[in-house]
Design a protein around this motif. Sequence first.
Motif, PDB file in Angstrom:
ATOM      1  N   ARG A 136      -5.345   2.007   7.646  1.00 38.13           N
ATOM      2  CA  ARG A 136      -6.456   1.151   8.052  1.00 38.13           C
ATOM      3  C   ARG A 136      -7.803   1.830   7.789  1.00 38.13           C
ATOM      4  NH1 ARG A 136      -3.871  -0.671  13.906  1.00 38.13           N
ATOM      5  NH2 ARG A 136      -2.366  -2.202  13.066  1.00 38.13           N
ATOM      6  N   THR A 193      -1.750  -4.936   9.622  1.00 42.08           N
ATOM      7  CA  THR A 193      -2.514  -5.923  10.388  1.00 42.08           C
ATOM      8  C   THR A 193      -1.773  -6.394  11.633  1.00 42.08           C
ATOM      9  OG1 THR A 193      -1.621  -7.692   8.979  1.00 42.08           O
ATOM     10  CG2 THR A 193      -3.754  -6.740   8.354  1.00 42.08           C
ATOM     11  N   GLU A 211       0.809  -1.222   0.000  1.00 40.12           N
ATOM     12  CA  GLU A 211       0.000   0.000   0.000  1.00 40.12           C
ATOM     13  C   GLU A 211       0.840   1.269   0.000  1.00 40.12           C
ATOM     14  OE1 GLU A 211      -0.010  -2.266   2.350  1.00 40.12           O
ATOM     15  OE2 GLU A 211      -1.971  -3.256   2.465  1.00 40.12           O
ATOM     16  N   ARG A 247      -8.420   4.026   5.425  1.00 44.28           N
ATOM     17  CA  ARG A 247      -8.682   3.967   3.977  1.00 44.28           C
ATOM     18  C   ARG A 247      -9.195   2.585   3.585  1.00 44.28           C
ATOM     19  NH1 ARG A 247      -3.790   6.915   3.715  1.00 44.28           N
ATOM     20  NH2 ARG A 247      -2.639   4.990   3.200  1.00 44.28           N
ATOM     21  N   ALA A 248      -8.637   1.533   4.207  1.00 37.08           N
ATOM     22  CA  ALA A 248      -9.096   0.180   3.896  1.00 37.08           C
ATOM     23  C   ALA A 248     -10.550  -0.029   4.316  1.00 37.08           C
ATOM     24  CB  ALA A 248      -8.191  -0.839   4.591  1.00 37.08           C
TER      25      ALA A 248
END
Length: 424
Positions: A151, A119, A63, A153-154
């Motif tokens: 995170r 993660t 990313e 944005r995910a």
Amino acid sequence: MSSSAWLVVARREYTEGARSKWFIVTCVLGPVFFVALIGFSAWAQLRGGGKVARVVLIDETHEAIGKDVATELEAGKLGERQRFRVEVAPSAADRGALTKRIDAGELDGYLVLPADVATGGLVVYRGTNASSTVDMSILEHSLRTAIVHARARALGLDATQTSALLAPVAFDARQAAAGGEEVTGEAAFFVAYIISFLLYMGILLYGVTVMRAVVLEKSSRVMEVVVSCATPWDLMLGKVVGIGMLGLTQLGLWTGLAAVAAGFKGPILTHFLGPGAASIAIPGVGAGQLACIVVFFLGGYFLYSAIFAAVGAANDSERDAQQAQMPVMMVLIVASMCFPIISGAPRDPLAVVLTTIPFFSPVLMPMRVLLTPVPAWQLALSFVSLLATIALALWAAARIFRVGILMYGKRSTFRELARWVREG
């Protein structure tokens, strides 16, 4: 023998000490030096070597989180000065070559972002500034911010939603003081620590002064003349009281200087910490707290100076006395190492126990009193145990002093000291 012989000795010790240039310099410049030392330590810590840390960032993520981390790091400043300059490297970068560049002084460190950093993967930093709490704090904050944004944005959150999510929480920590007063927690700790440290230094330095005075007079054979005019008890008590009054005088002068400085708290804090520092609530020292400080200082001084006087009487030279004083100094050092226990939880049972130990209470009880209201029975128990230990120490030290001041030519063993106490 006149019953006021010890007063004559005490007056002589006090007068000679008060006329000393070192005493005057210490009284006037001691607080200035102490404040300057604290300020220099804080300045040196914040300065961090005076240069921008050069860091290579190895980005193994898909990313491209490394660019966000680099941006956050380079935006992280202390005052007006940038702390990091970041070079983003591909995942295939040779870590061994980077280590050689660090050894050669070309780099300060490198940061590795694993592929699973978003993660919970382990981020690794290797560098010469890993011991800098300021740099590591900025690094950790930058990592957290960039990874949380990734995170977000995910999860489909836009920049506005992410900023709202990361908005800081307003928090104000206050220490409950006597009389319902509320003060800044850091300021309460700072004041208590400073006062306890000064008590520790005063008890140690003036106790050693008693020992050196005894050794000096004994080694120069002046003691043989003086003891013909006063009993060993009068001589020891006079030295302890006279030098103790010097310590109390110094403590009083420092208290007066602190009171004067407290009247200019706002301008002083603004000058050193910035415009917002004037609102910092610094705890005051009440009459009861001041009385506790003075009482426990005098108690600690009498306890340790009696022991130091016995050490001086039992040794012929200052070199031997310095070696013999180490066990006594270690007890005081252990007491100072308990400062975090008292400041962290002043009402904890362990803190209560430590402040009732006679050899620890002179420096620990004032800290506890400054941080939290102490029950009267605990103060009374601490004071009575200290008073009983002082009486025992003076009794044993007087017996050692009586024999030791006229003993020359050999080192005294613990067995001999015990025999002097029994047969004194």
